[in-house]
Every structure is written in C-alpha cells, then in structure tokens.
Design a protein around this motif. Structure first.
Motif, PDB file in Angstrom:
ATOM      1  N   HIS A   1     -57.926  34.361 -50.624  1.00 11.22           N
ATOM      2  CA  HIS A   1     -58.022  34.050 -49.200  1.00 11.22           C
ATOM      3  C   HIS A   1     -56.686  34.115 -48.486  1.00 11.22           C
ATOM      4  O   HIS A   1     -56.623  34.408 -47.315  1.00 11.22           O
ATOM      5  N   HIS A   2     -55.586  33.810 -49.215  1.00 15.14           N
ATOM      6  CA  HIS A   2     -54.313  33.671 -48.519  1.00 15.14           C
ATOM      7  C   HIS A   2     -53.208  34.570 -49.060  1.00 15.14           C
ATOM      8  O   HIS A   2     -52.251  34.834 -48.357  1.00 15.14           O
ATOM      9  N   GLY A   3     -53.343  34.946 -50.288  1.00 16.37           N
ATOM     10  CA  GLY A   3     -52.377  35.860 -50.862  1.00 16.37           C
ATOM     11  C   GLY A   3     -51.078  35.214 -51.292  1.00 16.37           C
ATOM     12  O   GLY A   3     -50.240  35.836 -51.906  1.00 16.37           O
ATOM     13  N   SER A   4     -50.845  33.948 -50.970  1.00 15.28           N
ATOM     14  CA  SER A   4     -49.627  33.249 -51.355  1.00 15.28           C
ATOM     15  C   SER A   4     -49.840  31.757 -51.229  1.00 15.28           C
ATOM     16  O   SER A   4     -50.880  31.314 -50.769  1.00 15.28           O
ATOM     17  N   PHE A   5     -48.800  31.024 -51.605  1.00 16.84           N
ATOM     18  CA  PHE A   5     -48.868  29.563 -51.572  1.00 16.84           C
ATOM     19  C   PHE A   5     -48.660  29.094 -50.129  1.00 16.84           C
ATOM     20  O   PHE A   5     -47.570  28.690 -49.743  1.00 16.84           O
ATOM     21  N   SER A   6     -49.699  29.206 -49.336  1.00 19.02           N
ATOM     22  CA  SER A   6     -49.628  28.780 -47.939  1.00 19.02           C
ATOM     23  C   SER A   6     -51.024  28.424 -47.474  1.00 19.02           C
ATOM     24  O   SER A   6     -52.013  28.793 -48.090  1.00 19.02           O
ATOM     25  N   THR A   7     -51.106  27.718 -46.362  1.00 19.17           N
ATOM     26  CA  THR A   7     -52.397  27.292 -45.850  1.00 19.17           C
ATOM     27  C   THR A   7     -52.963  28.327 -44.915  1.00 19.17           C
ATOM     28  O   THR A   7     -52.304  29.301 -44.545  1.00 19.17           O
ATOM     29  N   LYS A   8     -54.175  28.053 -44.459  1.00 19.65           N
ATOM     30  CA  LYS A   8     -54.836  28.994 -43.558  1.00 19.65           C
ATOM     31  C   LYS A   8     -54.131  29.088 -42.210  1.00 19.65           C
ATOM     32  O   LYS A   8     -54.270  30.049 -41.485  1.00 19.65           O
ATOM     33  N   ASP A   9     -53.305  28.079 -41.864  1.00 19.34           N
ATOM     34  CA  ASP A   9     -52.541  28.101 -40.621  1.00 19.34           C
ATOM     35  C   ASP A   9     -51.116  28.609 -40.844  1.00 19.34           C
ATOM     36  O   ASP A   9     -50.291  28.555 -39.952  1.00 19.34           O
ATOM     37  N   GLY A  10     -50.833  29.077 -42.071  1.00 22.83           N
ATOM     38  CA  GLY A  10     -49.528  29.634 -42.352  1.00 22.83           C
ATOM     39  C   GLY A  10     -48.474  28.607 -42.728  1.00 22.83           C
ATOM     40  O   GLY A  10     -47.294  28.924 -42.771  1.00 22.83           O
ATOM     41  N   VAL A  11     -48.876  27.370 -43.007  1.00 23.10           N
ATOM     42  CA  VAL A  11     -47.916  26.349 -43.400  1.00 23.10           C
ATOM     43  C   VAL A  11     -47.563  26.528 -44.871  1.00 23.10           C
ATOM     44  O   VAL A  11     -48.446  26.682 -45.714  1.00 23.10           O
ATOM     45  N   ASP A  12     -46.274  26.554 -45.166  1.00 19.69           N
ATOM     46  CA  ASP A  12     -45.826  26.698 -46.543  1.00 19.69           C
ATOM     47  C   ASP A  12     -46.385  25.570 -47.403  1.00 19.69           C
ATOM     48  O   ASP A  12     -46.396  24.411 -46.989  1.00 19.69           O
ATOM     49  N   GLY A  13     -46.830  25.919 -48.619  1.00 20.27           N
ATOM     50  CA  GLY A  13     -47.463  24.936 -49.489  1.00 20.27           C
ATOM     51  C   GLY A  13     -46.558  23.780 -49.863  1.00 20.27           C
ATOM     52  O   GLY A  13     -46.995  22.640 -49.959  1.00 20.27           O
ATOM     53  N   THR A  14     -45.257  24.066 -50.070  1.00 19.32           N
ATOM     54  CA  THR A  14     -44.314  22.997 -50.408  1.00 19.32           C
ATOM     55  C   THR A  14     -44.187  22.009 -49.257  1.00 19.32           C
ATOM     56  O   THR A  14     -44.133  20.796 -49.467  1.00 19.32           O
ATOM     57  N   LYS A  15     -44.147  22.524 -48.030  1.00 18.07           N
ATOM     58  CA  LYS A  15     -44.084  21.650 -46.856  1.00 18.07           C
ATOM     59  C   LYS A  15     -45.346  20.804 -46.750  1.00 18.07           C
ATOM     60  O   LYS A  15     -45.285  19.633 -46.380  1.00 18.07           O
ATOM     61  N   LEU A  16     -46.481  21.402 -47.064  1.00 20.17           N
ATOM     62  CA  LEU A  16     -47.748  20.679 -46.983  1.00 20.17           C
ATOM     63  C   LEU A  16     -47.761  19.496 -47.954  1.00 20.17           C
ATOM     64  O   LEU A  16     -48.205  18.395 -47.612  1.00 20.17           O
ATOM     65  N   LEU A  17     -47.252  19.716 -49.160  1.00 22.80           N
ATOM     66  CA  LEU A  17     -47.164  18.623 -50.126  1.00 22.80           C
ATOM     67  C   LEU A  17     -46.259  17.513 -49.608  1.00 22.80           C
ATOM     68  O   LEU A  17     -46.551  16.330 -49.762  1.00 22.80           O
ATOM     69  N   ARG A  18     -45.143  17.894 -48.971  1.00 28.14           N
ATOM     70  CA  ARG A  18     -44.236  16.905 -48.394  1.00 28.14           C
ATOM     71  C   ARG A  18     -44.929  16.116 -47.291  1.00 28.14           C
ATOM     72  O   ARG A  18     -44.789  14.893 -47.200  1.00 28.14           O
ATOM     73  N   TYR A  19     -45.684  16.805 -46.436  1.00 30.23           N
ATOM     74  CA  TYR A  19     -46.396  16.134 -45.352  1.00 30.23           C
ATOM     75  C   TYR A  19     -47.349  15.079 -45.906  1.00 30.23           C
ATOM     76  O   TYR A  19     -47.495  13.993 -45.339  1.00 30.23           O
ATOM     77  N   ARG A  20     -47.993  15.398 -47.017  1.00 31.63           N
ATOM     78  CA  ARG A  20     -48.970  14.473 -47.585  1.00 31.63           C
ATOM     79  C   ARG A  20     -48.295  13.251 -48.212  1.00 31.63           C
ATOM     80  O   ARG A  20     -48.792  12.133 -48.073  1.00 31.63           O
ATOM     81  N   VAL A  21     -47.184  13.465 -48.889  1.00 32.48           N
ATOM     82  CA  VAL A  21     -46.443  12.335 -49.443  1.00 32.48           C
ATOM     83  C   VAL A  21     -45.928  11.439 -48.316  1.00 32.48           C
ATOM     84  O   VAL A  21     -46.024  10.209 -48.380  1.00 32.48           O
ATOM     85  N   ILE A  22     -45.388  12.053 -47.264  1.00 31.02           N
ATOM     86  CA  ILE A  22     -44.870  11.299 -46.117  1.00 31.02           C
ATOM     87  C   ILE A  22     -45.969  10.457 -45.487  1.00 31.02           C
ATOM     88  O   ILE A  22     -45.788   9.268 -45.208  1.00 31.02           O
ATOM     89  N   ALA A  23     -47.135  11.060 -45.254  1.00 26.59           N
ATOM     90  CA  ALA A  23     -48.246  10.339 -44.623  1.00 26.59           C
ATOM     91  C   ALA A  23     -48.695   9.166 -45.490  1.00 26.59           C
ATOM     92  O   ALA A  23     -48.964   8.070 -44.978  1.00 26.59           O
ATOM     93  N   MET A  24     -48.769   9.373 -46.802  1.00 30.09           N
ATOM     94  CA  MET A  24     -49.205   8.320 -47.715  1.00 30.09           C
ATOM     95  C   MET A  24     -48.231   7.142 -47.725  1.00 30.09           C
ATOM     96  O   MET A  24     -48.633   5.986 -47.554  1.00 30.09           O
ATOM     97  N   VAL A  25     -46.935   7.430 -47.908  1.00 30.71           N
ATOM     98  CA  VAL A  25     -45.932   6.368 -47.989  1.00 30.71           C
ATOM     99  C   VAL A  25     -45.804   5.641 -46.654  1.00 30.71           C
ATOM    100  O   VAL A  25     -45.708   4.408 -46.608  1.00 30.71           O
ATOM    101  N   LEU A  26     -45.813   6.385 -45.554  1.00 31.45           N
ATOM    102  CA  LEU A  26     -45.694   5.773 -44.235  1.00 31.45           C
ATOM    103  C   LEU A  26     -46.874   4.850 -43.961  1.00 31.45           C
ATOM    104  O   LEU A  26     -46.698   3.735 -43.446  1.00 31.45           O
ATOM    105  N   GLU A  27     -48.069   5.280 -44.301  1.00 30.71           N
ATOM    106  CA  GLU A  27     -49.242   4.448 -44.055  1.00 30.71           C
ATOM    107  C   GLU A  27     -49.178   3.145 -44.857  1.00 30.71           C
ATOM    108  O   GLU A  27     -49.500   2.070 -44.342  1.00 30.71           O
TER     109      GLU A  27
END
Length: 360
Positions: free
Chosen positions: A186-212
C-alpha cells in the motif's frame, strides 16, 4: 501502545481508589482556620456538582477540537495554523507545570505542619521534579527505541489507515510476513497513508501516551482537592480557572493524539480518559470529604510529592517533546515568520495560564 496506555490508566484509577482513603486519612489538623463565612457544605456540594459537569464539558471540547480539525482544511496538521495552535497549547502545559503544580508542591512540602527534619532540611520538590523529568526522558527514549525495534522486526505495524483491517494492524506478531507485505503493497516504505515518516509516528504515540499519563496524575490531584473542600469562596474561583485550564490543556493533548493517527475508537478512548479524570477526582474528593483533611501531614506529603513528580513530567514534555521538537523541526526552521508567530503563541498560552495562578 494503545493497549499499554489503556491498561496502565485503568490500573492507576484502581490504585488511586483503593489507597487514597488510607493515605489521605486525617492524622491531625494543622494550619490556619478557614474563613467561616465561606464554609458552607451544602452550597459547596452544589458548586462541586456544577464543577463536575462544566469541567467535563470543557475538557471534552478542548481535547476533541483538534481531533476533528482534519475536516477543517485550515486546521489540518499540515497547515501553519495547526503548528501555532499547538505552540499555544504547549505554552499552557508548560505554565501548568511551572506556575500551578510546582508552586503547590513547594507550599505543601514546606508547610509548618510537617516536621523540621527532613521536610525543611532538603528541597524535596525540586529533587522529585528533577527525578521525574529524568525518568520521563528514560521512558520516552526507551519506549521509542523498543517500538522502533519491534517495527523493524515486523512485530508492530505503526500504520493506521482508516481502510485497513484491524487484524493487519494489531496482529503483526502473529503474521509478521503478511504485515510486511501489506505495508509495502500500500505504501512502498515505512510511512503512513498521509506521508508521515514511521519513526516520527512512533514518537508521536510515545509522546501522547506519556503526556496523557502525566496530565491524569495532576488532574486527579486537582480534582481531589476541589472535591474535598467546603470553602465556597475557593471553589468558585477554581471552577472558572479549571475550565480554562482543562480546555486548553486538552487542546495540547488532542493535537498529540491527532498526530498518532490511531483509529477513531482509540482516539476516543484517550480523549475520554482525559475528560473524566478531573471530574473523577472531584467525585473522589466529595466521597472522602469526611475523612480527608488537606492540611494533615500525610495529605500534604502525598499530594506534594505527586505534584512534584507531575510538574517534572509536564515541564519535560512541554519543553522537549512539544516545543523543542516543533521549533527544531523542518517546518518551523524553514520559516522565521512562522517561528515568530509560534513564539508569540507560546508566550500567550503561558501568560494566560500564569494569570490563572491568581485564582487557582
């Protein structure tokens, strides 16, 4: 990560419910007498019920606004306005740590109600806040590293496309090969459907979890203090200030949740836990009002240490994961004009929340 987040939040609620009555039980009364003209239990109860409803509504509005911003082109995460609003919300969170939570902890742990040794001999607030920031950094770093390694091993698929089968998203460990093929098909690389780099996406999720988790801790403490109070003069000011506080703090958290690109249900669960924590704390305070005394030594120590740890977490998250990450990122580094606007937004958010310290 969502399951990890939900389980730990549920465990936190259970532990608070079980141990708070014991830890915060009255040992001895200490401190100045309250103004009797402001003490009215029946009127205070009515104000607390109003507080529960109003804070719940404003919390839901604050955390949900960013989640629906994709339907408004001007507020989508790719636009400059989203960055400015996120900077404003980060300023709110930063001021919450510095101007509300940290000073409260200093006041509590330096109270004359506590023994001279050790509480007046050592700055426990600064020490615990420092440790909390270091621990938060460790969790932030280790969690990001672990989830990155799991993704590379095919155990975790960070992509959450609205049209994907949830089994392909959540059960990568069962069929790692299929997950790998599905991703590249579907994507051809480690990125999301909106073009967000996969490593950044993992960081976003850790940030959201710890902040909450950090926000939940101090929200419970704030709600507990309000719910246990019978001082109508204090409650009136707190309700208005907390509504403002929860709305804009929710916007900051909502922006982080939006960037995780979770499916709707997971976003809704995270928003729900944020929205109900302060009302839950108020309800818990009402239930404990007959046994809880905010000036008892045990209450001062417990709440003071919780506030210190929460302050360290919030300050770290605001400065490192929210402000530094954005201001040192490509988008803001590519535009001095946008940087200036974002700096002004940070100052406005931090200034507004600092002003609230007069009442709460």
């Amino acid at each position: 990560m969502s399951n990890f987040n939900i389980k730990h939040i549920a465990i936190f609620f259970i532990l608070i419910s079980i141990f708070t009555p014991r830890v915060l039980s009255v040992v001895e009364y200490c401190g100045e007498e309250e103004d009797n003209s402001c003490v009215n239990k029946s009127k205070a109860l009515s104000l607390k019920i109003i507080a529960i409803v109003s804070i719940l509504i404003t919390s839901m509005i604050g955390v949900c606004l960013p989640l629906f911003s994709r339907s408004i082109p001007a507020l989508s995460p790719e636009r400059s306005l989203f960055v400015i609003v996120k900077a404003f919300a980060a300023g709110i969170i930063l001021a919450t740590g510095f101007m509300h939570v940290l000073p409260d902890s200093f006041d509590m742990l330096s109270s004359s109600c506590l023994k001279e040794n050790p509480w007046h001999k050592f700055p426990f607030t600064g020490f615990v806040a420092m440790l909390s920031a270091i621990v938060t950094m460790a969790i932030d770093s280790i969690a990001t590293s672990l989830y990155s390694k799991k993704h590379k091993a095919g155990i975790v698929n960070p992509e959450i496309g609205q049209g994907q089968d949830s089994n392909d998203q959540e059960m990568g460990a069962v069929n790692a090969g299929h997950s790998h093929v599905h991703s590249h098909h579907h994507h051809g690389s480690f990125s999301t459907k909106d073009g967000v780099d996969g490593t950044k996406l993992l960081r976003y999720r850790v940030i959201a979890m710890v902040l909450e988790l950090g926000i939940i801790v101090h929200s419970i403490v704030i709600g507990l203090s309000l719910g246990a109070s019978s001082n109508t003069c204090t409650i009136k000011g707190l309700v208005a200030a907390l509504c403002f506080h929860q709305m804009f703090e929710g916007m900051g958290l909502g922006g982080c949740i939006l960037q995780t690109e979770y499916k709707f249900l997971k976003k809704a669960i995270m928003a729900f836990f944020f929205s109900v924590t302060t009302p839950f704390g108020i309800a818990l305070g009402i239930a404990l009002s007959s046994t809880y005394e905010e000036n008892s030594p045990r209450a001062l120590i417990t709440v003071g240490l919780l506030n210190a740890s929460s302050a360290g977490l919030l300050i770290y998250m605001a400065l490192v994961d929210l402000l530094a990450a954005d201001f040192m990122g490509d988008k803001l580094q590519g535009s001095v004009k946008l940087q200036i606007k974002s700096y002004m937004a940070v100052l406005l958010g931090a200034g507004g929340m600092s002003l609230m310290a007069k009442w709460a």
